[in-house]
Design a protein around this motif. Structure first.
Motif, PDB file in Angstrom:
ATOM      1  N   LYS A 241       0.636  -1.080  -0.063  1.00 33.19           N
ATOM      2  CA  LYS A 241      -0.021  -0.006   0.326  1.00 33.19           C
ATOM      3  C   LYS A 241       0.478   1.796   0.112  1.00 33.19           C
ATOM      4  CE  LYS A 241      -4.517  -1.402   1.822  1.00 33.19           C
ATOM      5  NZ  LYS A 241      -5.351  -0.645   2.622  1.00 33.19           N
ATOM      6  N   ASP A 242       2.076   1.227   0.578  1.00 26.18           N
ATOM      7  CA  ASP A 242       2.645   2.685   0.762  1.00 26.18           C
ATOM      8  C   ASP A 242       3.169   2.792  -0.409  1.00 26.18           C
ATOM      9  OD1 ASP A 242       2.198   3.142   3.278  1.00 26.18           O
ATOM     10  OD2 ASP A 242       4.534   2.415   4.151  1.00 26.18           O
ATOM     11  N   LEU A 243       3.350   2.005  -1.178  1.00 24.18           N
ATOM     12  CA  LEU A 243       4.311   1.409  -2.856  1.00 24.18           C
ATOM     13  C   LEU A 243       3.304   2.026  -3.428  1.00 24.18           C
ATOM     14  CD1 LEU A 243       7.104  -1.237  -2.252  1.00 24.18           C
ATOM     15  CD2 LEU A 243       7.381   1.340  -3.577  1.00 24.18           C
ATOM     16  N   PHE A 244       1.928   1.258  -3.701  1.00 24.49           N
ATOM     17  CA  PHE A 244       1.161   1.566  -4.914  1.00 24.49           C
ATOM     18  C   PHE A 244       0.083   1.646  -4.140  1.00 24.49           C
ATOM     19  CE2 PHE A 244       4.273  -1.897  -5.919  1.00 24.49           C
ATOM     20  CZ  PHE A 244       5.059  -0.951  -7.393  1.00 24.49           C
ATOM     21  N   GLY A 245      -0.527   1.815  -2.990  1.00 25.96           N
ATOM     22  CA  GLY A 245      -1.931   2.431  -2.638  1.00 25.96           C
ATOM     23  C   GLY A 245      -3.294   1.264  -2.809  1.00 25.96           C
ATOM     24  N   HIS A 246      -2.345  -0.312  -3.123  1.00 29.53           N
ATOM     25  CA  HIS A 246      -3.260  -0.935  -3.163  1.00 29.53           C
ATOM     26  C   HIS A 246      -2.369  -2.212  -2.295  1.00 29.53           C
ATOM     27  CE1 HIS A 246      -5.884   0.261  -5.955  1.00 29.53           C
ATOM     28  NE2 HIS A 246      -4.647   1.045  -6.387  1.00 29.53           N
ATOM     29  N   ARG A 247      -3.234  -3.346  -2.050  1.00 34.95           N
ATOM     30  CA  ARG A 247      -3.088  -4.405  -1.238  1.00 34.95           C
ATOM     31  C   ARG A 247      -2.298  -5.665  -2.419  1.00 34.95           C
ATOM     32  NH1 ARG A 247      -8.073  -4.243   1.821  1.00 34.95           N
ATOM     33  NH2 ARG A 247      -7.408  -4.215   4.106  1.00 34.95           N
ATOM     34  N   LEU A 251      -3.467  -5.719  -6.464  1.00 35.10           N
ATOM     35  CA  LEU A 251      -2.870  -5.900  -7.894  1.00 35.10           C
ATOM     36  C   LEU A 251      -2.240  -7.595  -8.164  1.00 35.10           C
ATOM     37  CD1 LEU A 251       0.646  -3.890  -6.293  1.00 35.10           C
ATOM     38  CD2 LEU A 251      -1.321  -3.292  -8.055  1.00 35.10           C
ATOM     39  N   TRP A 252      -2.513  -8.583  -7.834  1.00 35.54           N
ATOM     40  CA  TRP A 252      -2.530  -9.786  -8.193  1.00 35.54           C
ATOM     41  C   TRP A 252      -3.551 -10.665  -9.063  1.00 35.54           C
ATOM     42  CZ3 TRP A 252       0.981 -13.304  -9.768  1.00 35.54           C
ATOM     43  CH2 TRP A 252       0.626 -14.879  -9.624  1.00 35.54           C
ATOM     44  N   LYS A 253      -4.749 -10.258  -8.488  1.00 35.55           N
ATOM     45  CA  LYS A 253      -5.954  -9.799  -9.133  1.00 35.55           C
ATOM     46  C   LYS A 253      -6.018  -8.908 -10.896  1.00 35.55           C
ATOM     47  CE  LYS A 253     -10.050 -11.621  -8.297  1.00 35.55           C
ATOM     48  NZ  LYS A 253     -10.823 -12.863  -7.990  1.00 35.55           N
ATOM     49  N   ASP A 254      -5.477  -8.546 -10.304  1.00 35.18           N
ATOM     50  CA  ASP A 254      -5.975  -7.372 -11.493  1.00 35.18           C
ATOM     51  C   ASP A 254      -5.028  -7.867 -12.273  1.00 35.18           C
ATOM     52  OD1 ASP A 254      -6.660  -5.130 -12.986  1.00 35.18           O
ATOM     53  OD2 ASP A 254      -4.573  -4.440 -12.815  1.00 35.18           O
ATOM     54  N   TYR A 255      -3.657  -8.709 -11.983  1.00 34.02           N
ATOM     55  CA  TYR A 255      -2.690  -9.539 -13.404  1.00 34.02           C
ATOM     56  C   TYR A 255      -3.087 -10.081 -13.709  1.00 34.02           C
ATOM     57  CZ  TYR A 255       1.519 -12.175 -14.232  1.00 34.02           C
ATOM     58  OH  TYR A 255       2.501 -13.132 -15.160  1.00 34.02           O
ATOM     59  N   GLU A 272     -11.866  -7.907  -1.554  1.00 33.55           N
ATOM     60  CA  GLU A 272     -11.694  -7.209  -0.456  1.00 33.55           C
ATOM     61  C   GLU A 272     -11.986  -7.157   0.623  1.00 33.55           C
ATOM     62  OE1 GLU A 272      -9.839  -2.302   1.409  1.00 33.55           O
ATOM     63  OE2 GLU A 272     -10.819  -2.871  -0.751  1.00 33.55           O
ATOM     64  N   ASN A 273     -11.686  -8.178   2.263  1.00 36.16           N
ATOM     65  CA  ASN A 273     -11.698  -8.133   3.349  1.00 36.16           C
ATOM     66  C   ASN A 273     -13.340  -9.276   2.655  1.00 36.16           C
ATOM     67  OD1 ASN A 273     -10.201  -6.828   4.356  1.00 36.16           O
ATOM     68  ND2 ASN A 273     -11.650  -4.465   4.263  1.00 36.16           N
ATOM     69  N   GLY A 274     -13.406 -10.199   1.573  1.00 35.20           N
ATOM     70  CA  GLY A 274     -14.595 -10.863   0.972  1.00 35.20           C
ATOM     71  C   GLY A 274     -15.118 -10.657   0.837  1.00 35.20           C
ATOM     72  N   GLU A 275     -15.824  -9.437  -0.305  1.00 35.27           N
ATOM     73  CA  GLU A 275     -16.583  -8.614  -0.609  1.00 35.27           C
ATOM     74  C   GLU A 275     -16.120  -8.195  -1.878  1.00 35.27           C
ATOM     75  OE1 GLU A 275     -18.143  -4.949   1.031  1.00 35.27           O
ATOM     76  OE2 GLU A 275     -18.474  -6.197   2.892  1.00 35.27           O
ATOM     77  N   SER A 276     -16.958  -8.569  -3.343  1.00 33.98           N
ATOM     78  CA  SER A 276     -16.218  -8.087  -4.583  1.00 33.98           C
ATOM     79  C   SER A 276     -16.737  -6.697  -4.717  1.00 33.98           C
ATOM     80  CB  SER A 276     -17.529  -9.490  -5.433  1.00 33.98           C
ATOM     81  OG  SER A 276     -16.996 -10.422  -4.907  1.00 33.98           O
ATOM     82  N   LEU A 277     -15.965  -5.885  -5.084  1.00 34.88           N
ATOM     83  CA  LEU A 277     -15.126  -4.753  -5.328  1.00 34.88           C
ATOM     84  C   LEU A 277     -15.573  -4.488  -7.074  1.00 34.88           C
ATOM     85  CD1 LEU A 277     -13.265  -3.172  -2.418  1.00 34.88           C
ATOM     86  CD2 LEU A 277     -15.656  -3.499  -2.520  1.00 34.88           C
ATOM     87  N   ASP A 278     -16.294  -3.369  -7.597  1.00 34.24           N
ATOM     88  CA  ASP A 278     -16.938  -3.827  -9.189  1.00 34.24           C
ATOM     89  C   ASP A 278     -15.621  -2.487  -9.470  1.00 34.24           C
ATOM     90  OD1 ASP A 278     -17.711  -6.139  -9.158  1.00 34.24           O
ATOM     91  OD2 ASP A 278     -20.087  -5.461 -10.038  1.00 34.24           O
ATOM     92  N   GLY A 279     -14.669  -2.568 -11.025  1.00 33.32           N
ATOM     93  CA  GLY A 279     -14.278  -1.286 -11.243  1.00 33.32           C
ATOM     94  C   GLY A 279     -13.404  -2.084 -12.423  1.00 33.32           C
TER      95      GLY A 279
END
Length: 302
Positions: A241-247, A251-255, A272-279
């Protein structure tokens, strides 16, 4: 017309030491796994420390096939010098703080496995790369040169990379080494991108994930990871999070999504925390503190 002055060498000369076979204890070995490579970019101005690194070659048995194959395939002096240069090119700038490694000894000897890197017991600033002549003897002729260069490049990273005072996951450490090998144009044809398993499974599996970060967040992203590991211990919840603003899980999910989709604008799902966040994929952007400037140098990461 006066004759041109000889040019000074970038690195001190390699010292060749040929010794009789000795019973060297085996350390924990780091087996290397045997796409198109990204083109290697021209080097930046060399780091001033690079001129003071002593390079040594030790061969326990010149008559063995593996040693003969290596010596007849590559210029050992150039190979070792270029491996050092690759590490400094991709992980450091001329202004970077670097580990205190003072010498690297390439040891060619008969042993199991492929290669491993270790520090000398009396002084960890003196590194040794042990490369198996048994393995070299088995490399196919068409792969001989690139495999030798790739293995030495990978192991050289271990001589100069940071590891969060031994807190970094081994998969990240190995992934950075294979990322430098990838960036140096030395990835084997058998390497494949995959989002199966975990992000820190290591080697090229993690190396390609790091290349995704380099592409997503800008040139110098992996360098910032290494620099952060030189300044603080690794704590996963805050490190990424300090480097890229995300867990890192985000990032692995996006990859993984990017590997499956043809377009970078396709929808993704972040868990995130068991909930799906669409984006969408463009939502994974670096925080203001780590956006890069035109040179790729990170800002705000200290």
């Amino acid at each position: 017309m006066s004759s041109p002055q000889p040019q000074s060498r970038l690195l001190p000369p390699v010292i060749l030491m040929v010794s009789s076979p000795t019973a060297t204890p085996l350390a924990d070995q780091s087996p290397l796994p045997i796409q198109s490579n990204p083109p290697a970019k021209p080097p930046r101005d060399p780091h001033p420390r690079i001129k003071h690194i002593r390079l040594v070659l030790k061969i326990s048995d010149l008559s063995c096939q593996g040693a003969r194959n290596l010596i007849s395939t590559v210029n050992v002096i150039t190979t070792v010098e270029e491996a050092v240069g690759s590490v400094f090119r991709w992980l450091y700038t001329a202004e970077s703080t670097v580990p205190g490694t003072r010498s690297v000894t390439l040891v060619l000897r008969s042993m199991g496995g492929i290669a491993y890197t270790t520090g000398k017991d009396i002084d960890d600033d003196h590194k040794e790369i042990h490369f198996s002549t048994d393995y070299i003897a088995k490399i196919s002729p068409e792969r001989m040169k690139d495999e030798i260069l790739g293995v030495i490049c990978h192991e050289m990273v271990h001589c100069f990379q940071f590891d969060g005072c031994h807190t970094s996951p081994s998969g990240l450490t190995e992934g950075i080494a294979d990322w430098v090998r990838l960036r140096s144009g030395l990835s084997p044809p058998s390497w494949k991108k995959s989002a199966d398993g975990n992000w820190d499974d290591g080697y090229e599996h993690t190396g390609y994930f790091l290349e995704y970060l380099e592409q997503r967040f800008g040139e110098g992203s992996v360098r910032r990871i290494n620099e952060m590991l030189g300044k603080t211990s690794y704590e996963e919840e805050i490190f990424w999070k300090d480097l890229f603003g995300h867990r890192v899980t985000e990032l692995w999910k996006d990859y993984g999504r990017m590997l499956k989709e043809d377009s970078a604008t396709d929808d993704i799902v972040i868990v995130e925390n068991g909930e799906s966040l669409d984006g969408d994929a463009s939502s994974l952007t670096p925080p203001e503190s780590v956006k890069t400037d035109d040179t790729g140098a990170g800002e705000g990461v200290v």
